[in-house]
Scaffold this active site. Structure first.
Site, PDB file in Angstrom:
ATOM      1  N   TYR A  36      17.903   8.205  43.428  1.00  0.00           N
ATOM      2  CA  TYR A  36      19.317   7.992  43.113  1.00  0.00           C
ATOM      3  C   TYR A  36      19.923   7.197  44.266  1.00  0.00           C
ATOM      4  O   TYR A  36      19.228   6.401  44.894  1.00  0.00           O
ATOM      5  CB  TYR A  36      19.969   9.370  42.889  1.00  0.00           C
ATOM      6  CG  TYR A  36      21.375   9.362  42.376  1.00  0.00           C
ATOM      7  CD1 TYR A  36      21.725   8.649  41.237  1.00  0.00           C
ATOM      8  CD2 TYR A  36      22.373  10.110  43.022  1.00  0.00           C
ATOM      9  CE1 TYR A  36      23.023   8.662  40.764  1.00  0.00           C
ATOM     10  CE2 TYR A  36      23.672  10.129  42.543  1.00  0.00           C
ATOM     11  CZ  TYR A  36      23.987   9.397  41.417  1.00  0.00           C
ATOM     12  OH  TYR A  36      25.276   9.410  40.946  1.00  0.00           O
ATOM     13  N   LYS A 105      20.575   8.383  36.511  1.00  0.00           N
ATOM     14  CA  LYS A 105      21.787   9.156  36.270  1.00  0.00           C
ATOM     15  C   LYS A 105      21.509  10.326  35.333  1.00  0.00           C
ATOM     16  O   LYS A 105      21.935  11.458  35.581  1.00  0.00           O
ATOM     17  CB  LYS A 105      22.875   8.251  35.682  1.00  0.00           C
ATOM     18  CG  LYS A 105      24.214   8.906  35.511  1.00  0.00           C
ATOM     19  CD  LYS A 105      24.886   9.228  36.824  1.00  0.00           C
ATOM     20  CE  LYS A 105      25.371   7.995  37.534  1.00  0.00           C
ATOM     21  NZ  LYS A 105      26.209   8.294  38.709  1.00  0.00           N
TER      22      LYS A 105
END
Length: 507
Positions: A36, A105
């Site tokens: 991420y 996500k």
């Protein structure tokens, strides 16, 4: 790991799949920055050169006639709770990338929020790109045309949203990395008719609100007592301002107009004030109510274009809170920080730009320039800063992943048809209540990232409870039932137990 760079570790983890969730859940703090923020930006920037196989539903503008069929092929036999979509125009730190991939996500929703990954659908909405470097790249996997805008763009997005509403009316639709001209507009267009969420606007705003609520708790003041400078008036900055203003109205009972007067926004033209005119002020800023009246800035020092800079704003406003989401590295200079420190006892500084090389101020410097009085948070991880008393001040990581998975889990859990402002505020308040700084004012403003799953569970419960209280939920539960229902629904990456039966094998 034998992989020696973050991007190589990223591609390795993506290839595991079966072990992916289990491995990362055991090493969250170490591996989330790999899958991420901040490594994912590099992975997206190099997506065409790293491409192995398509990992999301890919919908191209010039093939929209088959959109419904393509959607149904991807979702056949699946219950879909969450849809994460992106047109990749404004990926933080790297801008327009044409084809955005939302797998990271949605993975965070599963790892931290407890939403079943089989019920998550990442969607790439390819409407072209204005990134000439990509258009010149013969390996670019997206549609090699200039980005579609205007009515044709709106029709394409609307077609997609109506398909989602038709087949998965109880799903949460998450908008990711949309450009500043579309992000607020699309959210406002659809949020009244479907549970919609924009992480760049609401997620950044919610985690910042939690952080500031905790800091306000440390200073023993009220949110409506603050004077707030937001440096960077894009989707994130405007989203934070909206979230803080809404919270002032909801929790302190002030009017929206009075709350708006607490904010001073700056963009590339300096302070957003009336005399900049329509050519330099976006419609979304006019509509927000955050444009400063010129009468308040008579005699202010300006540049040759009549623009008021950050130092002058800080000097005149004496802000208690300064928020950076500009991607302008070092924008919070020593002069700016020291000036802020002269105007309040415990300056609250959130330098939120990602990746870390773009941060507005290194927290170690902000700590030094305020003699250890600053309450700080950053968008990327930073090491502790040494206080004058010899203690280490742990810098809160104001990471959206500390809140948006819980917000999503709560909305999905109670089958809400809307994601209301009050649901988001309820989640932010629950996160703020878990702040270590409320027990020790020199501790972090937000919980440690290792605790993100437990924290987001509490956030999800708070969101669902609020939805039930206000009548937004699609379930008929009592608030007292929510925590047990949430525990039953929570997905965790645990392998089933298989028992070897030699007699069964012989049979």
């Amino acid at each position: 790991m034998s992989r020696d760079t973050a991007i190589r570790k990223n591609t390795f983890l993506q290839s595991l799949k079966v072990l992916y969730y289990s491995l990362i859940s055991q090493h969250l703090k170490e591996l989330v920055p790999i899958i991420y923020t901040p490594t994912q930006a590099e992975a997206i920037a190099n997506y065409s050169h790293l491409f192995r196989r398509n990992e999301c539903l890919y919908l191209m503008f010039n093939e929209q006639d088959t959109m419904e069929r393509d959607y149904l092929e991807q979702t056949r036999g699946r219950d879909v709770d969450l849809i994460v979509c992106s047109d990749a125009e404004a990926i933080l730190g790297i801008g327009d990338q044409g084809v955005g991939i939302c797998t990271a996500k949605s993975s965070i929703y599963s790892l931290i929020g407890g939403i079943d990954p089989f019920k998550c659908l990442p969607v790439a909405l390819d409407v072209g790109t204005d990134n000439q470097e990509l258009l010149n790249d013969h390996l670019y996997v997206g549609w090699p045309q200039k980005r579609v805008r205007g009515e044709k763009y709106d029709q394409f997005i609307d077609k997609f949203v109506q398909i989602v509403r038709k087949y998965h009316p109880h799903s949460l639709l998450h908008f990711e990395d949309f450009g500043v001209t579309n992000a607020h507009r699309l959210l406002e267009r659809y949020r009244a008719e479907h549970a919609c969420f924009n992480d760049d606007i609401q997620g950044t705003g919610a985690v910042s609100l939690s952080c500031i609520m905790a800091a306000v708790g440390v200073t023993k003041s009220k949110l409506c007592d603050q004077r707030i400078v937001v440096y960077g008036a894009g989707s994130a900055g405007l989203g934070i301002a909206h979230q803080l203003r809404d919270a002032m109205v909801a929790t302190d009972g002030v009017s929206p107009l009075d709350a708006s007067r607490k904010f001073y926004l700056l963009d590339k033209y300096g302070l957003v004030k009336e005399s900049l005119g329509p050519s330099r002020i976006r419609d979304s800023l006019y509509e927000s109510g955050f444009v400063s009246p010129d009468a308040e800035w008579k005699g202010a020092m300006t540049n040759k274009k009549g623009e008021v800079g950050l130092l002058e704003v800080v000097k005149r406003v004496k802000p208690t809170i300064m928020i950076g989401c500009s991607t302008q590295a070092g924008a919070f200079t020593e002069d700016v920080v020291r000036m802020m420190g002269q105007g309040c006892e415990r300056p609250i500084i959130l330098a939120l730009s990602n990746p870390s090389r773009l941060v507005e101020v290194d927290p170690a410097n902000a700590n030094l320039w305020t003699d250890g009085r600053a309450l700080m948070a950053t968008g990327s991880p930073f090491p502790p800063a040494r206080m004058p008393n010899g203690k280490d001040y742990h810098i809160a990581e104001c990471n959206n992943a500390l809140i948006y998975p819980g917000l999503g889990f709560g909305a999905v859990l109670c089958q809400s048809r809307r994601m209301t402002d009050t649901m988001i505020i309820a989640g932010a308040q629950r996160l703020a209540s878990l702040s270590p700084a409320l027990k020790d004012p020199d501790d972090s403003l937000l919980p440690d990232f290792d605790d993100a799953p437990k924290v987001n569970f509490e956030i999800g419960v708070a969101v669902a409870e609020q939805a039930i209280e206000e009548g937004s939920a699609g379930v008929e539960w009592k608030k007292s039932e929510v925590k047990q229902k949430a525990a039953e629904r929570l997905w965790r990456p645990v392998y089933g137990e298989y028992i070897y039966d030699p007699e069964g094998e012989q049979a």
